[in-house]
Design a protein around this motif. Structure first.
Motif, PDB file in Angstrom:
ATOM      1  N   MET A 189       0.925  -1.137  -0.043  1.00 39.05           N
ATOM      2  CA  MET A 189      -0.130   0.123  -0.217  1.00 39.05           C
ATOM      3  C   MET A 189       1.017   1.282  -0.102  1.00 39.05           C
ATOM      4  O   MET A 189       2.060   1.204   0.416  1.00 39.05           O
ATOM      5  N   PRO A 190       0.332   2.413  -0.628  1.00 39.23           N
ATOM      6  CA  PRO A 190       1.204   3.510  -0.654  1.00 39.23           C
ATOM      7  C   PRO A 190       1.191   4.252   0.778  1.00 39.23           C
ATOM      8  O   PRO A 190       0.587   5.656   0.680  1.00 39.23           O
ATOM      9  N   THR A 191       1.764   3.854   1.719  1.00 42.91           N
ATOM     10  CA  THR A 191       1.755   4.473   2.823  1.00 42.91           C
ATOM     11  C   THR A 191       2.748   5.628   3.166  1.00 42.91           C
ATOM     12  O   THR A 191       2.148   6.694   3.811  1.00 42.91           O
ATOM     13  N   ASP A 192       3.468   6.038   2.095  1.00 46.62           N
ATOM     14  CA  ASP A 192       4.017   7.396   2.027  1.00 46.62           C
ATOM     15  C   ASP A 192       3.189   8.345   1.721  1.00 46.62           C
ATOM     16  O   ASP A 192       2.964   9.604   2.119  1.00 46.62           O
ATOM     17  N   GLU A 193       2.351   8.109   0.698  1.00 46.05           N
ATOM     18  CA  GLU A 193       1.257   8.954   0.367  1.00 46.05           C
ATOM     19  C   GLU A 193       0.163   9.142   1.401  1.00 46.05           C
ATOM     20  O   GLU A 193      -0.400  10.527   1.666  1.00 46.05           O
ATOM     21  N   TRP A 194      -0.154   7.998   2.340  1.00 48.29           N
ATOM     22  CA  TRP A 194      -0.934   8.278   3.302  1.00 48.29           C
ATOM     23  C   TRP A 194      -0.377   9.003   4.410  1.00 48.29           C
ATOM     24  O   TRP A 194      -1.122  10.172   5.034  1.00 48.29           O
ATOM     25  N   THR A 195       0.860   8.858   4.665  1.00 45.63           N
ATOM     26  CA  THR A 195       1.788   9.797   5.460  1.00 45.63           C
ATOM     27  C   THR A 195       1.387  11.220   5.227  1.00 45.63           C
ATOM     28  O   THR A 195       1.352  12.062   6.107  1.00 45.63           O
ATOM     29  N   ASP A 196       1.565  11.643   4.072  1.00 48.25           N
ATOM     30  CA  ASP A 196       1.648  12.817   3.431  1.00 48.25           C
ATOM     31  C   ASP A 196       0.171  13.366   3.768  1.00 48.25           C
ATOM     32  O   ASP A 196       0.034  14.665   3.938  1.00 48.25           O
ATOM     33  N   LEU A 197      -1.055  12.828   3.672  1.00 53.77           N
ATOM     34  CA  LEU A 197      -2.279  13.223   4.141  1.00 53.77           C
ATOM     35  C   LEU A 197      -2.599  13.664   5.475  1.00 53.77           C
ATOM     36  O   LEU A 197      -3.319  14.139   5.815  1.00 53.77           O
ATOM     37  N   ALA A 198      -1.750  13.127   6.341  1.00 56.84           N
ATOM     38  CA  ALA A 198      -1.928  13.399   8.145  1.00 56.84           C
ATOM     39  C   ALA A 198      -1.259  14.920   8.055  1.00 56.84           C
ATOM     40  O   ALA A 198      -0.237  15.215   7.727  1.00 56.84           O
ATOM     41  N   ASN A 199      -2.114  15.511   9.112  1.00 52.46           N
ATOM     42  CA  ASN A 199      -1.740  16.739   9.428  1.00 52.46           C
ATOM     43  C   ASN A 199      -0.835  16.939  10.841  1.00 52.46           C
ATOM     44  O   ASN A 199      -1.041  16.083  11.458  1.00 52.46           O
ATOM     45  N   GLU A 200      -0.077  17.835  10.715  1.00 54.33           N
ATOM     46  CA  GLU A 200       0.603  18.257  12.049  1.00 54.33           C
ATOM     47  C   GLU A 200      -0.128  19.131  12.644  1.00 54.33           C
ATOM     48  O   GLU A 200      -1.090  19.729  12.207  1.00 54.33           O
ATOM     49  N   LYS A 201      -0.063  19.257  14.203  1.00 54.59           N
ATOM     50  CA  LYS A 201      -0.944  19.865  14.638  1.00 54.59           C
ATOM     51  C   LYS A 201      -0.471  21.476  14.370  1.00 54.59           C
ATOM     52  O   LYS A 201       0.606  21.904  14.153  1.00 54.59           O
ATOM     53  N   ASN A 202      -1.697  22.129  14.325  1.00 53.70           N
ATOM     54  CA  ASN A 202      -1.609  23.513  13.838  1.00 53.70           C
ATOM     55  C   ASN A 202      -2.793  24.177  14.481  1.00 53.70           C
ATOM     56  O   ASN A 202      -4.084  24.110  14.108  1.00 53.70           O
ATOM     57  N   VAL A 203      -2.841  24.863  15.648  1.00 52.49           N
ATOM     58  CA  VAL A 203      -3.947  25.472  16.276  1.00 52.49           C
ATOM     59  C   VAL A 203      -4.406  26.444  15.643  1.00 52.49           C
ATOM     60  O   VAL A 203      -5.697  26.628  15.780  1.00 52.49           O
ATOM     61  N   GLU A 204      -3.714  27.445  15.078  1.00 51.58           N
ATOM     62  CA  GLU A 204      -4.203  28.692  14.403  1.00 51.58           C
ATOM     63  C   GLU A 204      -5.074  28.092  13.288  1.00 51.58           C
ATOM     64  O   GLU A 204      -6.188  28.489  12.891  1.00 51.58           O
ATOM     65  N   ARG A 205      -4.669  26.958  12.511  1.00 46.69           N
ATOM     66  CA  ARG A 205      -5.354  26.469  11.459  1.00 46.69           C
ATOM     67  C   ARG A 205      -6.694  25.833  11.913  1.00 46.69           C
ATOM     68  O   ARG A 205      -7.775  26.091  11.138  1.00 46.69           O
ATOM     69  N   ALA A 206      -6.630  25.201  13.047  1.00 45.80           N
ATOM     70  CA  ALA A 206      -7.819  24.572  13.571  1.00 45.80           C
ATOM     71  C   ALA A 206      -8.888  25.691  13.907  1.00 45.80           C
ATOM     72  O   ALA A 206     -10.289  25.538  13.580  1.00 45.80           O
ATOM     73  N   LYS A 207      -8.660  27.221  14.815  1.00 47.99           N
ATOM     74  CA  LYS A 207      -9.348  27.916  15.046  1.00 47.99           C
ATOM     75  C   LYS A 207      -9.893  28.524  13.685  1.00 47.99           C
ATOM     76  O   LYS A 207     -11.242  28.665  13.679  1.00 47.99           O
ATOM     77  N   ASN A 208      -9.261  28.512  12.759  1.00 52.08           N
ATOM     78  CA  ASN A 208      -9.824  29.161  11.431  1.00 52.08           C
ATOM     79  C   ASN A 208     -10.746  28.292  10.903  1.00 52.08           C
ATOM     80  O   ASN A 208     -11.792  28.811  10.282  1.00 52.08           O
ATOM     81  N   LEU A 209     -10.747  26.913  10.844  1.00 49.75           N
ATOM     82  CA  LEU A 209     -11.547  26.178  10.414  1.00 49.75           C
ATOM     83  C   LEU A 209     -13.046  26.246  11.121  1.00 49.75           C
ATOM     84  O   LEU A 209     -13.916  26.033  10.614  1.00 49.75           O
ATOM     85  N   PHE A 210     -12.772  26.006  12.427  1.00 53.31           N
ATOM     86  CA  PHE A 210     -13.789  25.902  13.323  1.00 53.31           C
ATOM     87  C   PHE A 210     -14.747  27.236  13.102  1.00 53.31           C
ATOM     88  O   PHE A 210     -16.004  27.017  13.057  1.00 53.31           O
ATOM     89  N   ARG A 211     -14.053  28.476  12.683  1.00 50.48           N
ATOM     90  CA  ARG A 211     -14.878  29.739  12.707  1.00 50.48           C
ATOM     91  C   ARG A 211     -15.489  29.735  11.143  1.00 50.48           C
ATOM     92  O   ARG A 211     -16.587  30.196  11.188  1.00 50.48           O
ATOM     93  N   GLU A 212     -14.769  29.059  10.375  1.00 53.61           N
ATOM     94  CA  GLU A 212     -15.299  29.006   8.920  1.00 53.61           C
ATOM     95  C   GLU A 212     -16.767  28.152   9.112  1.00 53.61           C
ATOM     96  O   GLU A 212     -17.709  28.409   8.475  1.00 53.61           O
ATOM     97  N   ALA A 213     -16.546  27.082   9.890  1.00 56.05           N
ATOM     98  CA  ALA A 213     -17.769  26.214   9.836  1.00 56.05           C
ATOM     99  C   ALA A 213     -18.880  26.496  11.075  1.00 56.05           C
ATOM    100  O   ALA A 213     -19.716  25.851  11.111  1.00 56.05           O
ATOM    101  N   ASP A 214     -18.534  27.667  11.496  1.00 54.51           N
ATOM    102  CA  ASP A 214     -19.473  28.331  12.731  1.00 54.51           C
ATOM    103  C   ASP A 214     -19.652  27.117  13.831  1.00 54.51           C
ATOM    104  O   ASP A 214     -20.711  27.113  13.952  1.00 54.51           O
TER     105      ASP A 214
END
Length: 498
Positions: free
Chosen positions: A299-324
């Motif tokens: 299986m393409p585990t390297d590709e799947w690894t690339d799909l995983a996010n690193e922790k990013n609190v500001e990005r999370a906050k922005n997405l939560f705001r976008e989703a209300d």
């Protein structure tokens, strides 16, 4: 610890049995007890190969492999001294579908299962089923005895295996006694086996030191380095086919919004969580297949690894705001397993870092297996799930994500026709490369849509007192604790149980 003519074995487990009916059992703790009491047509050998049990030899294949006939061993009997007959086999393979049971996925590929006579069963497939050998290990139950009182059967069943149930208390303890009239070739030496629930790893360790338990399982990362220091015991471990994941509720509530699921994926450093709570007894994985399965299937585990996010609190906050979705609490459901609770709290902490409310709800196993498949936002937005399968990808993907198992073993309620068709098609072709392609596409879409966040694989492990001899850990979790096999029987201080 017992010695001499009647050796006993007591195991302190973090995974309690909650029922003993093979048709409806789904938790590892239940399956481990069930496997001692029941036999299948075939059983796992020392590895993941299968060998005859109730079956008399290998199946006879007909009609280009679409039909196969299994003869039953003339000596096979249930513990009430009744012969195992073909009607019992038919019932064992049809009842899960009729009852929409957690085991239905294992038997659903069969178009029909019919008794040709009392000792002969004919299985018919409408399409090839490459995971057939694993399906043939399904435990055989006595039809009439189960139908007489299913509730009573779940607590005090009758099987054809080497152990009978002496007593059972759901989520607390199962005590099994050796069936001395067992018809099989290899009789266990252990006369009495107790599987006792222990809530905390440190309590497990203390129970080894005080000889309260002869073995404990699974071995927590918290205590693995201390077993030899505290008790006269050693850790035995085997890479298996069990993995953990965060599953999202796509049926109701805020996690139906993909932006919320993406935001959650930015709230936790999974490498750190695995390092703190899982290693060295497991490893990070980036897809829903354990590493050895993903590797075996290229299986393409390297590709799947690339799909995983690193922790990013500001990005999370922005997405939560976008989703209300900045207000309210996300409910994280876990079992009482300490590892599950730790992973739940780690995610909750990350959500709070992103200024989002989070509540971890930990439930006893019986309640957990009911609630994580309810689809109700009152029960969960996220749950910590556990998959325990075989070397075949079907055992990890179909029960966990296919819509046919929604509300039974699938708590995500994900509905995407392309993925469902691929999972269905992959179990209906013998072409391994075609199966690989179908699974690769299905898993990639599951990850892209953030139906789940894969966490880690976890080894099968036991800490074993020095007086327990010849115990080996099996790679398939439900086969443990294996007390008799091709390489001999488990004994206590040299006792043979005779």
């Amino acid at each position: 610890m017992g010695t001499g003519p009647a050796p006993t074995l007591r195991i302190g487990t973090l995974r309690p049995p909650i029922m003993l009916d093979p048709i409806t059992a789904e938790s590892i703790g239940s399956e481990q007890a069930v496997e001692r009491v029941f036999e299948g047509l075939y059983a796992y050998g020392e590895g993941t190969d299968v060998v005859p049990a109730i079956a008399d030899g290998e199946p006879t294949t007909e009609n280009d492999g679409r039909e196969f006939v299994v003869e039953l061993d003339d000596g096979a009997r249930f513990q009430n001294d009744r012969d195992v007959i073909a009607e019992d086999v038919v019932y064992s393979y049809t009842a899960p579908l009729e009852e929409d049971a957690p085991t239905a996925w294992r038997v659903s590929p069969f178009e029909s299962v019919e008794a040709e006579d009392e000792r002969t069963v004919r299985f018919t497939l409408s399409e090839p089923y490459p995971a057939l050998e694993h399906a043939l290990t399904h435990p055989i139950v006595p039809r009439q005895e189960r139908e007489d009182d299913r509730e009573a059967f779940a607590a005090n069943p009758i099987g054809a295996g080497p152990y009978e149930v002496a007593s059972f208390s759901a989520e607390k303890k199962a005590t099994l006694i050796r069936w001395d009239d067992y018809w099989g070739e290899t009789r266990p030496a252990i006369e009495r086996l107790t599987l006792a629930y222990v809530e905390f790893p440190m309590t497990q360790l203390t129970s080894l030191r005080t000889n309260r338990n002869d073995m404990i399982e699974p071995v927590s990362p918290l205590i693995v380095d201390h077993v030899g220091d505290v008790a006269n015991a050693s850790v035995k471990r085997q890479q298996g086919y069990t993995s953990f994941y965060y599953g999202f509720n796509l049926n109701e509530g805020p996690t139906t919004d993909p932006r919320v699921r993406e935001a959650i994926s930015y709230c936790i450093d999974l490498e750190k969580a695995v390092s703190e709570f899982i290693e060295p007894m497991g490893q990070r994985q980036y897809g829903p297949l354990p590493p050895q399965v993903a590797e075996e299937w290229d299986m393409p585990t390297d590709e799947w690894t690339d799909l995983a996010n690193e922790k990013n609190v500001e990005r999370a906050k922005n997405l939560f705001r976008e989703a209300d979705a900045a207000s309210g609490q996300l409910r994280i459901l876990t079992s009482m397993d300490p590892k599950h609770k730790e992973l739940g709290e780690a995610l909750a902490g990350g959500l709070r870092d992103a200024d989002h409310g989070a509540l971890v709800i930990s439930k006893p196993e019986t309640k957990f297996v009911e609630r994580y498949v309810s689809g109700s936002q009152r029960d969960y937005s996220v749950f910590v799930g556990e998959i325990s399968g075989t070397p075949d990808p079907d055992s990890h993907l179909y029960p966990t994500f296919h819509e046919n198992m929604t509300g039974v073993t699938n708590g995500t309620f994900y509905r995407e026709d392309a993925v469902m068709n691929r999972l269905e098609s992959a179990r209906r072709t013998d072409d391994r490369e075609r199966r690989r392609e179908l699974y690769e596409a299905a898993v990639t879409k599951l990850l892209e849509d953030r139906v789940c966040l894969p966490i880690c694989s976890f080894e099968n492990s036991f800490a074993v007192d020095a007086g327990v001899e010849n115990f080996r850990v099996h790679p398939i979790s439900k086969v443990n604790p294996r007390l008799a096999g091709e390489q001999g029987v488990v004994t206590i201080d040299g006792g043979d149980g005779s």
